[in-house]
Write a protein that holds these residues in place. Structure first.
Motif, PDB file in Angstrom:
ATOM      1  N   ALA A   1      -6.083   3.667  -6.945  1.00 48.41           N
ATOM      2  CA  ALA A   1      -5.277   2.968  -5.946  1.00 48.41           C
ATOM      3  C   ALA A   1      -6.159   2.148  -5.018  1.00 48.41           C
ATOM      4  CB  ALA A   1      -4.457   3.976  -5.147  1.00 48.41           C
TER       5      ALA A   1
ATOM      6  N   ALA B   1      -7.152  -0.995  -6.639  1.00 48.11           N
ATOM      7  CA  ALA B   1      -6.056  -1.952  -6.788  1.00 48.11           C
ATOM      8  C   ALA B   1      -5.552  -2.495  -5.457  1.00 48.11           C
ATOM      9  CB  ALA B   1      -4.890  -1.284  -7.526  1.00 48.11           C
ATOM     10  N   THR B   2      -6.102  -2.017  -4.335  1.00 44.81           N
ATOM     11  CA  THR B   2      -5.620  -2.430  -3.016  1.00 44.81           C
ATOM     12  C   THR B   2      -6.290  -3.725  -2.591  1.00 44.81           C
ATOM     13  OG1 THR B   2      -5.278  -0.124  -2.365  1.00 44.81           O
ATOM     14  CG2 THR B   2      -5.375  -1.762  -0.608  1.00 44.81           C
TER      15      THR B   2
ATOM     16  N   LEU C   1       1.405   1.970  -3.558  1.00 42.78           N
ATOM     17  CA  LEU C   1       0.214   2.568  -4.160  1.00 42.78           C
ATOM     18  C   LEU C   1       0.066   4.035  -3.759  1.00 42.78           C
ATOM     19  CD1 LEU C   1      -2.344  -0.353  -3.730  1.00 42.78           C
ATOM     20  CD2 LEU C   1      -1.338   0.474  -5.863  1.00 42.78           C
TER      21      LEU C   1
ATOM     22  N   ALA D   1       2.333   5.986  -5.779  1.00 39.08           N
ATOM     23  CA  ALA D   1       1.796   6.129  -7.138  1.00 39.08           C
ATOM     24  C   ALA D   1       0.749   7.236  -7.206  1.00 39.08           C
ATOM     25  CB  ALA D   1       1.194   4.801  -7.597  1.00 39.08           C
TER      26      ALA D   1
ATOM     27  N   VAL E   1       0.823  -1.199   0.000  1.00 43.82           N
ATOM     28  CA  VAL E   1       0.000   0.000   0.000  1.00 43.82           C
ATOM     29  C   VAL E   1       0.864   1.259   0.000  1.00 43.82           C
ATOM     30  CG1 VAL E   1      -0.285   0.420   2.478  1.00 43.82           C
ATOM     31  CG2 VAL E   1      -2.189   0.838   0.931  1.00 43.82           C
TER      32      VAL E   1
END
Length: 316
Positions: A221, A224-225, A118, A121, A115
């Motif tokens: 994000a 996608a976690t 992320l 990102a 994380v």
């Protein structure tokens, strides 16, 4: 074992396949409802950015409203310059690096490696996206006014720096601290937006678009976690963050609605669409509406991102 009549008898205490509990979901599997919600938010933010640019940058009414904001800001600039200057410094490159290191540091200290990547990102992607679309995708046709007549300034880089750092913090901060982070993030981002408008650095649409870019990246994000990447069961044993999360999200949402409505009405009044005959200049109406738009978008963004990040990072 076989019974006396030849039938198979299940030993006492044994369980059939039907009695066995369902297999556990693999660690890291995404939650079924969070991912579609996050992707929907990301899509809405992307379309919203495009719509704001089209409405406020490429059309005569949009440019006229924001030109009035800029002209009125010029009248007050000498008064507001000194108090807002420290706020504007928060959008500079050194503070971008500081925010990046602080967010990543919190994630690494908590040993949430995935994380943390992320969150990084979100910060890097938001700021890179802002610069790319501002300089290479969006354009501005000089329909009215002289300030940056043909130079596109949407989205605001300063607002992106601040908003991205606080939004990324919602991914790596401990669960019980995320409501506080959301409130602080909304306040600081709003302050930056108001400062850039008041000191004539940016137009209101630049602020709105910058926040939407950050919402886009944070929602991606969150989508996608995988579950369990950020929070573990022992982090929130009594669900202490549930009520604060709801209170903060509702409070921000309640604050955002009237601000958004009044900003739209102010723009319409500036263009003479309402005919209310207010006793002050239309420029002041546009100026107030621009500031309300900055407040509305920041409150809305963190009202949405807080529960979204809480859901995305919640332990299995």
């Amino acid at each position: 074992m076989p019974a006396t009549d030849g039938r198979m008898v299940r030993p006492a205490g044994s369980r059939t396949r039907r009695d066995l509990p369902p297999p556990a979901r693999p660690r890291g599997a995404p939650r079924s409802t969070t991912r579609p919600a996050a992707l929907t938010v990301a899509l809405a933010a992307g379309l919203g950015t495009l719509l704001v640019w089209w409405a406020m940058v490429t059309t005569w009414p949009g440019q006229r409203v924001e030109e009035r904001v800029f002209v009125t800001a010029d009248l007050f600039q000498d008064v507001v310059n000194r108090p807002v200057e420290p706020v504007l410094l928060l959008g500079s490159p050194p503070w971008l690096v500081t925010g990046f290191l602080a967010v990543c540091g919190i994630g690494l200290v908590r040993r949430r490696w995935g994380v943390t990547a992320l969150a990084a990102a979100v910060i890097l992607g938001s700021n890179l996206t802002t610069q790319v679309i501002k300089d290479n995708v969006f354009y501005r046709a000089g329909l009215v006014g002289e300030w940056n007549r043909d130079v596109n300034t949407l989205p605001s880089g300063h607002v992106t720096v601040v908003a991205a750092a606080w939004a990324a913090l919602l991914l790596v901060a401990p669960r019980r601290w995320r409501p506080v982070a959301a409130l602080a993030g909304a306040a600081v981002t709003c302050a930056m937006g108001l400062a850039t408008i008041a000191d004539r650095w940016h137009r209101p649409s630049d602020v709105v678009a910058a926040v939407l870019v950050v919402v886009l990246w944070t929602a991606l994000a969150a989508a996608a976690t995988p579950a369990g990447w950020a929070d573990r069961p022992e982090d929130d044993p009594l669900g202490r963050a549930v009520l604060p999360t709801r209170i903060v999200a509702v409070a921000l949402g309640v604050a955002a609605v009237p601000a958004a409505v009044l900003s739209v009405l102010a723009a319409a009044e500036t263009e003479g669409r309402l005919g209310s005959g207010l006793p002050w200049d239309a420029g002041l109406t546009a100026y107030a509406g621009g500031h309300l738009a900055a407040c509305a978008i920041t409150a809305t963004a963190f009202a949405v991102l807080l529960p979204l990040c809480q859901a995305a990072t919640r332990p299995r």
